[in-house]
Enzyme design. Sequence first.
Site, PDB file in Angstrom:
ATOM      1  CB  ILE A   1      -0.913   0.023   1.238  1.00  0.00           C
ATOM      2  CG1 ILE A   1      -1.858  -1.190   1.222  1.00  0.00           C
ATOM      3  CG2 ILE A   1      -1.722   1.313   1.302  1.00  0.00           C
ATOM      4  CD1 ILE A   1      -2.689  -1.314   2.484  1.00  0.00           C
TER       5      ILE A   1
ATOM      6  CG  ASN B   1       7.534   6.781  -3.446  1.00  0.00           C
ATOM      7  OD1 ASN B   1       6.928   5.978  -4.152  1.00  0.00           O
ATOM      8  ND2 ASN B   1       7.581   8.082  -3.709  1.00  0.00           N
ATOM      9  NE  ARG B   2       6.245  -0.107   2.016  1.00  0.00           N
ATOM     10  CZ  ARG B   2       5.040  -0.076   1.479  1.00  0.00           C
ATOM     11  NH1 ARG B   2       4.486   1.100   1.165  1.00  0.00           N
ATOM     12  NH2 ARG B   2       4.360  -1.171   1.234  1.00  0.00           N
ATOM     13  CG  LEU B   3      11.048   7.872   1.109  1.00  0.00           C
ATOM     14  CD1 LEU B   3      11.361   9.039   0.188  1.00  0.00           C
ATOM     15  CD2 LEU B   3      12.331   7.290   1.697  1.00  0.00           C
ATOM     16  CG  HIS B   4       6.821   4.737   6.251  1.00  0.00           C
ATOM     17  ND1 HIS B   4       5.775   4.822   5.355  1.00  0.00           N
ATOM     18  CD2 HIS B   4       7.323   3.477   6.120  1.00  0.00           C
ATOM     19  CE1 HIS B   4       5.633   3.662   4.732  1.00  0.00           C
ATOM     20  NE2 HIS B   4       6.562   2.838   5.177  1.00  0.00           N
TER      21      HIS B   4
END
Length: 217
Positions: free
Chosen positions: A12, A194-197
């Site tokens: 997601i 983009n998983r750059l949380h």
Amino acid sequence: METPLSLADIRINYSLKELTVEAVSSDPFKQFGTWMQEALTAKVEEPTAFTLSTADAQGKPTARIVLLKALGPEGFVFYTNYESRKGQQLLENPYAALTFFWPSLERQVRIEGNVERVPAEASDSYFHSRPRGSQLGAWSSPQSQPIEDRSVLENLAKEYEAKFSDLDVMPRPPHWGGYLVKPQKIEFWQGRQNRLHDRLLYELQPDGTWHLQRLAP
């Protein structure tokens, strides 16, 4: 032949909100309260549910879902059977990790800290606020112990129901009560693209203040 599960491509792309140092409270308890209220307003399913992770004296961990029942200036409170597996582990190793996950808000909170029992008066007060059926359940379940079948629980429940039938106020079992998790670390996680949380970590300092910093995802 069954088709094997394909999990590697499930993902997601989180994009609801952002989390910045400038926007959060300097007090992690206030920040948690804000997020909890937003979870309640959003009608998140079981918003007070969290994963409680404990470990025994050898460091072997176990985890389970429990419910948060109170939040105060000292920490987070939950209730359980003191003789359960988690109770025994907390006796051996009084340190725990709590993980809240609210998928619909793309948020997670991770808490680590020392654990101690709450005063008996607090356990009594919460126990007497519970439905009578839940009170009977606390008496009837030898939590975490092997039992032959469900009839063991049902028979114990009947026995205790008869025992306390004449009492308006059922006593709290001596083996049941609350724990207070006094956090040393509280991390707030907001899903981002983009998983750059976004990850913001509060760490308790020796002088009692909290140090806030951003972590890489």
